[in-house]
Write a protein that holds these residues in place. Structure first.
Motif, PDB file in Angstrom:
ATOM      1  N   LEU A   7       0.826  -1.205   0.000  1.00 15.56           N
ATOM      2  CA  LEU A   7       0.000   0.000   0.000  1.00 15.56           C
ATOM      3  C   LEU A   7       0.857   1.250   0.000  1.00 15.56           C
ATOM      4  N   GLU A  10       1.938   3.127  -3.229  1.00 15.17           N
ATOM      5  CA  GLU A  10       0.950   3.786  -4.080  1.00 15.17           C
ATOM      6  C   GLU A  10       1.004   5.305  -3.915  1.00 15.17           C
ATOM      7  N   ILE A  15      -4.283   5.955  -2.623  1.00 10.70           N
ATOM      8  CA  ILE A  15      -4.562   5.445  -1.278  1.00 10.70           C
ATOM      9  C   ILE A  15      -5.866   6.030  -0.752  1.00 10.70           C
ATOM     10  N   THR A  65     -11.549   4.872   3.508  1.00  7.88           N
ATOM     11  CA  THR A  65     -10.098   4.724   3.664  1.00  7.88           C
ATOM     12  C   THR A  65      -9.630   5.225   5.024  1.00  7.88           C
TER      13      THR A  65
END
Length: 254
Positions: A7, A10, A15, A65
Motif C-alpha cells: 500500500l 501507491e 490510497i 479509507t
C-alpha cells in the motif's frame, strides 16, 4: 490485522480512493483484491461491473479509507496511541469537548493535539517534497559524474544511488566474470552494482511496448540462467520489468 506493505508504494490520491485502475482491472489497494474488467460480479444479490464491484467491496470490507488507516498500528502512520484515538473520534464527528470527555483529557489538550496533527501534515508534505527532490538531484549527480558512466539511468530504477554509477571498465569486467560469450549467466552476482550490470544485459532480450506472458518470460530467462525465477524477481525489484496485477503478464517498465 495483517498489513498490506505494498500500500505504501501507491500514490497518495490512490490510497485515498482505496483502489486503482489498470488496463484490465480495478484493484483494491487496501487488500489487493482484483476485479476484472468485462466481468459481471454478483454481490449480495446485485450485479456489478468491475468498477461497481471494487466500490462495493471497499464499502463492505474496509469502509472508508480513513477507517482502514485508523485501524492500522499507529506507528505505521507516525502518530501516537492517543492521537489515533482522537482522530477516530474526530472521524465520527465529535467535537473537542466530547473527545476530551471520552478520552479523559483536558479540552485544551485536545486542541493541542489538533495543532500538532496539523503541523505533522505540513511537515509530511515538505518531507515528501524533500525526498523527491533528493532523488532527482542524486540522479543528476550520478549522470553528470566524470567517472565514465556507461549509460543514463533507466527512469524506472527503484533507487537512485551510487550503485548505478557504472564505468565502462566495471561493466566489461563484470560481464566477463559472470556471463559467457553467448550471453548466458554463469553465476548471478551478490553485489548490487554487479547485479544491475547483468540485469541490463538480460534486458536486451526484451522489447518495449510488448506484453510477455509469464511462460515466455520464463523461457527467455531459462535460456540464460537455471534459476530464472531469481532473475525474474530481480528484474521487477530493480525496476526493469513491470508485472500485471494478476501476475500473468510482464512488460518493459517505462
Amino acid at each position: 490485522m495483517e498489513e498490506n506493505n505494498q500500500l505504501w508504494d501507491e500514490e497518495i490520491d490512490t490510497i485515498v480512493k482505496g483502489y486503482k485502475e489498470t488496463n484490465e482491472h480495478f484493484v483494491c489497494v487496501l487488500c489487493e483484491h482484483v476485479f476484472e474488467k468485462g466481468r459481471i460480479y454478483k454481490i449480495d444479490g446485485e450485479l456489478y461491473d468491475a468498477y461497481g464491484a471494487v466500490k462495493k467491496h471497499m464499502q463492505a470490507k474496509h469502509g472508508e479509507t480513513v477507517d482502514y488507516l485508523l485501524g492500522r498500528k499507529p506507528e505505521l502512520i507516525g502518530i501516537s496511541d492517543i492521537q489515533q484515538r482522537i482522530l477516530i473520534l474526530m472521524s465520527e464527528g465529535k467535537d473537542d469537548k466530547a473527545i476530551a470527555k471520552e478520552v479523559g483529557i483536558a479540552h485544551s489538550t485536545v486542541r493541542n493535539h489538533r495543532y500538532k496533527l496539523r503541523e505533522k501534515e505540513k511537515q509530511a508534505k515538505l518531507f515528501v517534497a524533500l525526498m523527491q527532490s533528493l532523488e532527482e538531484k542524486t540522479k543528476r549527480c550520478i549522470q553528470q559524474s566524470n567517472s565514465g558512466i556507461i549509460e543514463n539511468l533507466h527512469d524506472t530504477a527503484t533507487m537512485m544511488d551510487d550503485r548505478y554509477a557504472i564505468t565502462d571498465s566495471e561493466r566489461e569486467k563484470t560481464i566477463k566474470a559472470y556471463m559467457d560469450v553467448n550471453g548466458a549467466i554463469k553465476q548471478f552476482p551478490a553485489k548490487e552494482k554487479k547485479k544491475i550490470i547483468v540485469l541490463r544485459e538480460v534486458m536486451k532480450n526484451f522489447i518495449k511496448d510488448r506484453e510477455y506472458p509469464e511462460k515466455e518470460v520464463n523461457r527467455i530467462l531459462q535460456r540464460m540462467y537455471h534459476d530464472y525465477a531469481t532473475i525474474r524477481r530481480a528484474l521487477i525489484e530493480y525496476g526493469f520489468l513491470d508485472r500485471s496485477d494478476d501476475c500473468q503478464t510482464y512488460r518493459v517498465k517505462e
